[in-house]
Enzyme design. Structure first.
Site, PDB file in Angstrom:
ATOM      1  N   SER A 137      -1.030  -3.519  10.656  1.00 56.14           N
ATOM      2  CA  SER A 137      -0.485  -4.890   9.452  1.00 56.14           C
ATOM      3  C   SER A 137       0.438  -5.866   9.062  1.00 56.14           C
ATOM      4  CB  SER A 137      -0.411  -4.031   7.527  1.00 56.14           C
ATOM      5  OG  SER A 137      -1.697  -3.160   7.655  1.00 56.14           O
ATOM      6  N   ARG A 170       1.620 -12.157  -1.678  1.00 52.13           N
ATOM      7  CA  ARG A 170       0.232 -12.929  -0.710  1.00 52.13           C
ATOM      8  C   ARG A 170      -0.278 -13.761  -1.367  1.00 52.13           C
ATOM      9  NH1 ARG A 170      -2.009  -9.052   3.970  1.00 52.13           N
ATOM     10  NH2 ARG A 170       0.296  -7.686   4.231  1.00 52.13           N
ATOM     11  N   TYR A 183      -1.800  -3.298  -7.306  1.00 49.48           N
ATOM     12  CA  TYR A 183      -1.444  -4.199  -5.749  1.00 49.48           C
ATOM     13  C   TYR A 183      -2.835  -4.116  -5.068  1.00 49.48           C
ATOM     14  CZ  TYR A 183      -0.391  -5.372  -0.853  1.00 49.48           C
ATOM     15  OH  TYR A 183      -0.420  -5.884   0.236  1.00 49.48           O
ATOM     16  N   THR A 192      -4.570 -12.991  10.900  1.00 45.98           N
ATOM     17  CA  THR A 192      -4.805 -14.091   9.919  1.00 45.98           C
ATOM     18  C   THR A 192      -4.610 -15.394  10.844  1.00 45.98           C
ATOM     19  OG1 THR A 192      -4.120 -13.355   7.862  1.00 45.98           O
ATOM     20  CG2 THR A 192      -4.531 -15.263   7.848  1.00 45.98           C
ATOM     21  N   ASN A 193      -2.732 -15.064  11.716  1.00 53.42           N
ATOM     22  CA  ASN A 193      -2.700 -16.296  12.297  1.00 53.42           C
ATOM     23  C   ASN A 193      -3.425 -16.646  13.954  1.00 53.42           C
ATOM     24  OD1 ASN A 193       0.862 -17.511  11.392  1.00 53.42           O
ATOM     25  ND2 ASN A 193       0.091 -15.626  10.512  1.00 53.42           N
ATOM     26  N   HIS A 225     -10.077  -2.589  11.817  1.00 50.45           N
ATOM     27  CA  HIS A 225      -9.021  -3.558  11.388  1.00 50.45           C
ATOM     28  C   HIS A 225      -8.682  -4.716  12.251  1.00 50.45           C
ATOM     29  CE1 HIS A 225      -4.984  -4.118   9.207  1.00 50.45           C
ATOM     30  NE2 HIS A 225      -5.640  -4.814   9.191  1.00 50.45           N
ATOM     31  N   ARG A 260       0.939  -1.249  -0.122  1.00 53.63           N
ATOM     32  CA  ARG A 260      -0.181  -0.281   0.196  1.00 53.63           C
ATOM     33  C   ARG A 260       0.919   1.884  -0.052  1.00 53.63           C
ATOM     34  NH1 ARG A 260      -1.569   0.488   4.528  1.00 53.63           N
ATOM     35  NH2 ARG A 260      -0.990  -1.104   5.758  1.00 53.63           N
ATOM     36  N   LYS A 317      -9.778  -1.904   1.979  1.00 54.38           N
ATOM     37  CA  LYS A 317      -9.055  -1.183   3.293  1.00 54.38           C
ATOM     38  C   LYS A 317     -10.434   0.153   2.395  1.00 54.38           C
ATOM     39  CE  LYS A 317      -7.067  -3.951   4.997  1.00 54.38           C
ATOM     40  NZ  LYS A 317      -5.341  -4.560   5.644  1.00 54.38           N
ATOM     41  N   GLY A 332       0.272 -21.256  17.718  1.00 53.65           N
ATOM     42  CA  GLY A 332      -0.561 -22.322  17.751  1.00 53.65           C
ATOM     43  C   GLY A 332      -1.079 -22.383  20.032  1.00 53.65           C
ATOM     44  N   GLU A 333      -0.071 -21.793  20.683  1.00 53.25           N
ATOM     45  CA  GLU A 333       0.428 -22.063  21.370  1.00 53.25           C
ATOM     46  C   GLU A 333      -0.325 -20.539  22.519  1.00 53.25           C
ATOM     47  OE1 GLU A 333       1.428 -23.878  23.433  1.00 53.25           O
ATOM     48  OE2 GLU A 333       3.012 -25.043  22.609  1.00 53.25           O
ATOM     49  N   ASN A 334      -1.289 -19.440  21.210  1.00 49.73           N
ATOM     50  CA  ASN A 334      -1.366 -18.206  21.773  1.00 49.73           C
ATOM     51  C   ASN A 334      -3.079 -18.647  22.757  1.00 49.73           C
ATOM     52  OD1 ASN A 334       0.770 -16.428  21.009  1.00 49.73           O
ATOM     53  ND2 ASN A 334      -0.202 -16.015  19.045  1.00 49.73           N
ATOM     54  N   ARG A 344       3.737  -5.819  17.494  1.00 45.41           N
ATOM     55  CA  ARG A 344       4.795  -5.941  17.783  1.00 45.41           C
ATOM     56  C   ARG A 344       5.846  -5.016  18.375  1.00 45.41           C
ATOM     57  NH1 ARG A 344       6.859  -9.146  13.299  1.00 45.41           N
ATOM     58  NH2 ARG A 344       5.238 -10.755  12.551  1.00 45.41           N
ATOM     59  N   ASP A 357      -9.537 -10.047   8.871  1.00 45.44           N
ATOM     60  CA  ASP A 357      -8.448  -8.722   8.511  1.00 45.44           C
ATOM     61  C   ASP A 357      -9.911  -7.352   9.127  1.00 45.44           C
ATOM     62  OD1 ASP A 357      -6.554  -7.548   7.365  1.00 45.44           O
ATOM     63  OD2 ASP A 357      -7.966  -6.643   5.952  1.00 45.44           O
ATOM     64  N   CYS A 367       0.890  -7.936  11.006  1.00 47.24           N
ATOM     65  CA  CYS A 367       1.177  -8.242  13.053  1.00 47.24           C
ATOM     66  C   CYS A 367       0.743  -9.540  13.098  1.00 47.24           C
ATOM     67  CB  CYS A 367       1.182  -7.280  13.600  1.00 47.24           C
ATOM     68  SG  CYS A 367       2.224  -5.973  13.565  1.00 47.24           S
ATOM     69  N   GLY A 368      -0.751 -10.646  12.418  1.00 50.88           N
ATOM     70  CA  GLY A 368      -0.972 -11.417  13.034  1.00 50.88           C
ATOM     71  C   GLY A 368      -2.111 -11.755  13.141  1.00 50.88           C
TER      72      GLY A 368
HETATM   73  P1  GTP Z   1      -2.288  -7.879   7.113  1.00 47.46           P
HETATM   74  O1  GTP Z   1      -3.292  -8.410   5.950  1.00 47.46           O
HETATM   75  O2  GTP Z   1      -1.556  -7.194   6.402  1.00 47.46           O
HETATM   76  O3  GTP Z   1      -3.147  -7.787   8.264  1.00 47.46           O
HETATM   77  O4  GTP Z   1      -1.515  -9.129   8.164  1.00 47.46           O
HETATM   78  P2  GTP Z   1      -1.858 -10.124   9.514  1.00 47.46           P
HETATM   79  O5  GTP Z   1      -2.049  -8.984  10.844  1.00 47.46           O
HETATM   80  O6  GTP Z   1      -3.440 -10.583   9.320  1.00 47.46           O
HETATM   81  O7  GTP Z   1      -0.742 -11.210   9.821  1.00 47.46           O
HETATM   82  P3  GTP Z   1      -0.328 -12.228   9.914  1.00 47.46           P
HETATM   83  O8  GTP Z   1      -1.332 -13.008  10.369  1.00 47.46           O
HETATM   84  O9  GTP Z   1      -0.535 -12.591   8.350  1.00 47.46           O
HETATM   85  O10 GTP Z   1       1.340 -12.409   9.542  1.00 47.46           O
HETATM   86  C1  GTP Z   1       2.466 -11.596   9.605  1.00 47.46           C
HETATM   87  C2  GTP Z   1       3.888 -11.754   9.775  1.00 47.46           C
HETATM   88  O11 GTP Z   1       3.554 -12.791  11.822  1.00 47.46           O
HETATM   89  C3  GTP Z   1       3.910 -13.634   9.378  1.00 47.46           C
HETATM   90  O12 GTP Z   1       5.382 -13.784   9.399  1.00 47.46           O
HETATM   91  C4  GTP Z   1       3.348 -14.702  11.109  1.00 47.46           C
HETATM   92  O13 GTP Z   1       4.231 -15.214  11.037  1.00 47.46           O
HETATM   93  C5  GTP Z   1       3.961 -13.732  11.704  1.00 47.46           C
HETATM   94  N1  GTP Z   1       2.721 -14.290  12.961  1.00 47.46           N
HETATM   95  C6  GTP Z   1       1.996 -13.729  13.592  1.00 47.46           C
HETATM   96  N2  GTP Z   1       1.493 -14.885  14.683  1.00 47.46           N
HETATM   97  C7  GTP Z   1       2.921 -14.719  15.471  1.00 47.46           C
HETATM   98  C8  GTP Z   1       3.228 -15.287  17.066  1.00 47.46           C
HETATM   99  O14 GTP Z   1       1.949 -15.827  17.203  1.00 47.46           O
HETATM  100  N3  GTP Z   1       4.254 -15.277  17.096  1.00 47.46           N
HETATM  101  C9  GTP Z   1       5.131 -14.613  16.362  1.00 47.46           C
HETATM  102  N4  GTP Z   1       6.164 -14.894  16.688  1.00 47.46           N
HETATM  103  N5  GTP Z   1       5.133 -14.236  14.823  1.00 47.46           N
HETATM  104  C10 GTP Z   1       4.032 -14.247  14.790  1.00 47.46           C
HETATM  105  C1  SPV Z   2      -2.991  -4.495   5.549  1.00 50.61           C
HETATM  106  O1  SPV Z   2      -2.145  -4.380   4.667  1.00 50.61           O
HETATM  107  O2  SPV Z   2      -3.174  -4.228   6.379  1.00 50.61           O
HETATM  108  C2  SPV Z   2      -3.959  -5.728   4.264  1.00 50.61           C
HETATM  109  C3  SPV Z   2      -2.880  -5.702   2.944  1.00 50.61           C
HETATM  110  O3  SPV Z   2      -4.862  -6.301   4.840  1.00 50.61           O
HETATM  111  S1  SPV Z   2      -3.643  -4.929   2.373  1.00 50.61           S
HETATM  112  O4  SPV Z   2      -5.173  -5.178   1.492  1.00 50.61           O
HETATM  113  O5  SPV Z   2      -3.166  -4.504   0.751  1.00 50.61           O
HETATM  114  O6  SPV Z   2      -4.223  -3.829   2.816  1.00 50.61           O
HETATM  115 MN    MN Z   3      -4.316  -5.729   6.941  1.00 48.28          MN
END
Ligand code: GTP
Ligand code: SPV
Ligand code: MN
Length: 541
Positions: free
Chosen positions: A206, A323, A152, A211-212, A181, A3, A161, A449-451, A354, A231, A208-209
């Site tokens: 963005s 992505r 993009y 999706t995870n 968000h 972005r 967004k 997973g430990e979260n 972070r 998201d 920072c985790g």
């Molecule tokens: P956007 O789509 O940009 O909004 O990102 P997001 O907030 O969905 O982040 P995403 O879950 O894709 O995680 C981004 C990065 O953070 C990846 O490289 C992950 O490996 C890392 N990450 C996610 N969860 C954890 C966690 O619990 N611990 C650590 N150390 N890294 C993590």
């Molecule tokens: C973000 O950056 O928070 C995303 C990717 O989810 S984008 O759709 O490019 O904004």
């Molecule tokens: Mn996002």
């Protein structure tokens, strides 16, 4: 490949509607404003003829289940096939949406061009764009989005967004709801008193985790996680005063690097079919690869720029912000209620970023106001999702800094006013930090997973357990006995993970005071100043 915040504008007759006045000589960082006249001029110079030689796609789409009470429609015009295909994944597209629009005439007008017209017979670039002329502009008053020059994700898939957050948040303020968000997830704990699945949202900046966490694969036995969204959340209090959330999207546009069968097996299963990949590397047999996908690197790849790649060549094979774009229906843990037009009931709101230092693994806000203050003070180390460089800790209030559709001070007032209106039924607010580092530089918490262990504690708090926390200056934190650490006790330096060093926090208070004064100025609600003063007092007591 990311972005472009510096070229992203909100256009309103008055500047103060869009951004707070920054202090003299300070650059405002809470959005960019453009006058309607200047935007008109921009459109007139950039757009005539800009799609020449390309196909124009007309994309009617719904954010949220088609026709739902919390849903909204849009029509995107675009000269990018990539956008047409990706919108088809990320939103609900089709004639049903047009029927819906015909009924009430309401839709957000979205105009997108890659800004690279073709002369007759001219071949298109593989990735057409016009970096010098990029602009992503929004008119909340007339509900219009105008995007030029970038293909993009967040710059071009205008439902995401631009609509769901920027136009969405501006509408939400007027109509009494929230566009955030945030991921939305469900979790059933084996020990839950009512045997209930409970839902939480989490706002992390963005990359920072989100999706995870939304696709968490819990390490604790008997825990059952479901995903509603990864998201964006649209939230509204219903007549009973419950905060209800829907995911306005229809797919996942997730960060590829780091995604693996170990870190996020659910995402790996989600992207097996009908998925668009952007800026990843290609394997010799036509598959995809990115850093962290497998322990062993493939012997040869075509990297994200189209060049040959071999291990040790010194370049990244995939862009750090590469992505995947996959339909929600592919997700094996998609929640049964994910398309419930009324949304799911939210019991906890999490903020997190972070924070390598000072911020404990989890703490609970002392009140709604304190929670709003936690969101306002949210910071994170910079990531690859925007054009920023380096590892600086930056402010990202509510993880919305790049996405506010109106003045952040008024956004805070809006959050505070909802708290005053719904005192009996407010969700609890928490701050989490998976990213604290130890003296040796490694993460103090294993994460992923430990979260689930942290969520377990959070949901027990929501159920009313009052003997599992102790008071600290930053809020309620877990007692050591109260968090299930079975199997990871020797990996976790508990005291370090939960310490709140006085010097760190007094510096933090000063830094926040300066930030609010310089960036938000007279738009800052006094409740936030009061929270800051109380935090300082708790540390000085
Ligand atoms: P956007 O789509 O940009 O909004 O990102 P997001 O907030 O969905 O982040 P995403 O879950 O894709 O995680 C981004 C990065 O953070 C990846 O490289 C992950 O490996 C890392 N990450 C996610 N969860 C954890 C966690 O619990 N611990 C650590 N150390 N890294 C993590
Ligand atoms: C973000 O950056 O928070 C995303 C990717 O989810 S984008 O759709 O490019 O904004
Ligand atoms: Mn996002």
């Amino acid at each position: 490949m990311a972005r472009v915040e510096s070229r992203t504008f909100i256009s309103t007759p008055k500047r103060i509607t869009t951004i707070p006045d920054a202090a003299e000589g300070v650059q405002g960082k809470l959005g960019h404003w453009m006058s309607p006249e200047d935007l008109d001029k921009k459109v007139e110079t950039l757009f005539p003829g800009c799609m020449a030689g390309r196909t124009m796609y007309v994309i009617p789409f719904s954010m949220g289940p088609i026709g739902g009470p919390l849903s909204k429609n849009g029509i995107e015009l675009s000269d990018s096939a990539y956008v047409a295909v990706s919108m088809r994944v990320m939103t609900r597209v089709g004639t049903k949406v047009l029927d819906c629009i015909k009924k009430d005439g309401q839709f957000v007008k979205c105009l997108h061009s890659v800004g690279a017209p073709l002369a007759s017979g001219e071949e298109s670039a593989l990735w057409p764009c016009n970096p010098e002329q990029v602009i992503i502009a929004h008119r909340p008053d007339s509900q219009e989005i105008i995007s030029f020059g970038s293909g993009y994700g967040g710059n071009s898939l205008l439902g995401k967004k631009c609509f769901a957050l920027r136009i969405g948040s501006a509408l939400a303020e007027r109509q009494g709801w929230l566009a955030e968000h945030m991921l939305i997830m469900g979790l059933r704990r084996p020990g839950d008193k009512e045997g209930k699945r409970r839902y939480v949202t989490a706002a992390f900046p963005s990359a920072c985790g989100k999706t995870n966490l939304a696709m968490l694969n819990p390490t604790l036995p008997g825990y059952d996680v479901t995903c509603v969204g990864d998201d964006i959340a649209w939230l509204r209090f219903n007549k009973k005063g419950e905060l209800r959330a829907i995911n306005p999207e229809n797919g996942f546009f997730g960060v590829a690097p780091g995604t693996s069968d170990d870190s996020n097996p659910v995402a790996m299963q989600t992207i097996f079919k009908n998925t668009v990949f952007t800026n990843v590397a290609m394997t010799d047999d036509g598959g995809v690869w990115w850093e962290g996908m497998s322990k062993e690197e493939p012997g040869h790849l075509v990297d994200w720029t189209g060049l040959d790649w071999t291990p040790g060549c010194g370049r990244k094979a995939a862009h750090p912000n590469s992505r995947f774009c996959a339909p929600a229906e592919n997700c094996p843990i998609l929640d049964d209620s994910w398309e419930d037009p009324e949304g799911v009931k939210i019991e906890a709101i999490l903020f997190g970023g972070r924070r390598p230092q000072g911020v404990p693994l989890v703490s609970e806000a002392l009140s709604w106001e304190h929670g709003v203050f936690l969101g306002a003070g949210l910071k994170s180390e910079a990531t690859a999702a925007a054009e920023h460089k380096g590892k600086m800790v930056m402010h990202d209030p509510f993880s919305m800094r790049p996405f506010f559709g109106y003045n952040f001070g008024n956004y805070l007032k809006h959050w505070l006013s909802l708290g005053k209106k719904h005192t009996e039924t407010l969700p609890r607010i928490f701050m989490v930090n998976w990213f604290r580092k130890g003296e040796k530089g490694g993460f103090l918490w294993p994460g992923f997973g430990e979260n689930a262990r942290v969520l377990d504690w959070i949901l027990r708090r929501c159920e009313g357990a009052d003997d599992i926390s102790r008071a600290s200056a930053v809020g309620h934190v877990p007692t050591k006995e109260s968090m299930n650490l079975e199997g990871i006790e020797d990996q976790v330096a508990w005291d370090e993970l939960f310490s709140t060093p006085r010097d760190f926090w007094l510096d933090e208070v000063e830094e926040l005071r300066t930030y609010f004064a310089q960036q938000v100025g007279s738009s800052l609600p006094e409740e936030i100043t009061e929270q800051l003063d109380s935090l300082e007092k708790r540390f000085k007591a």
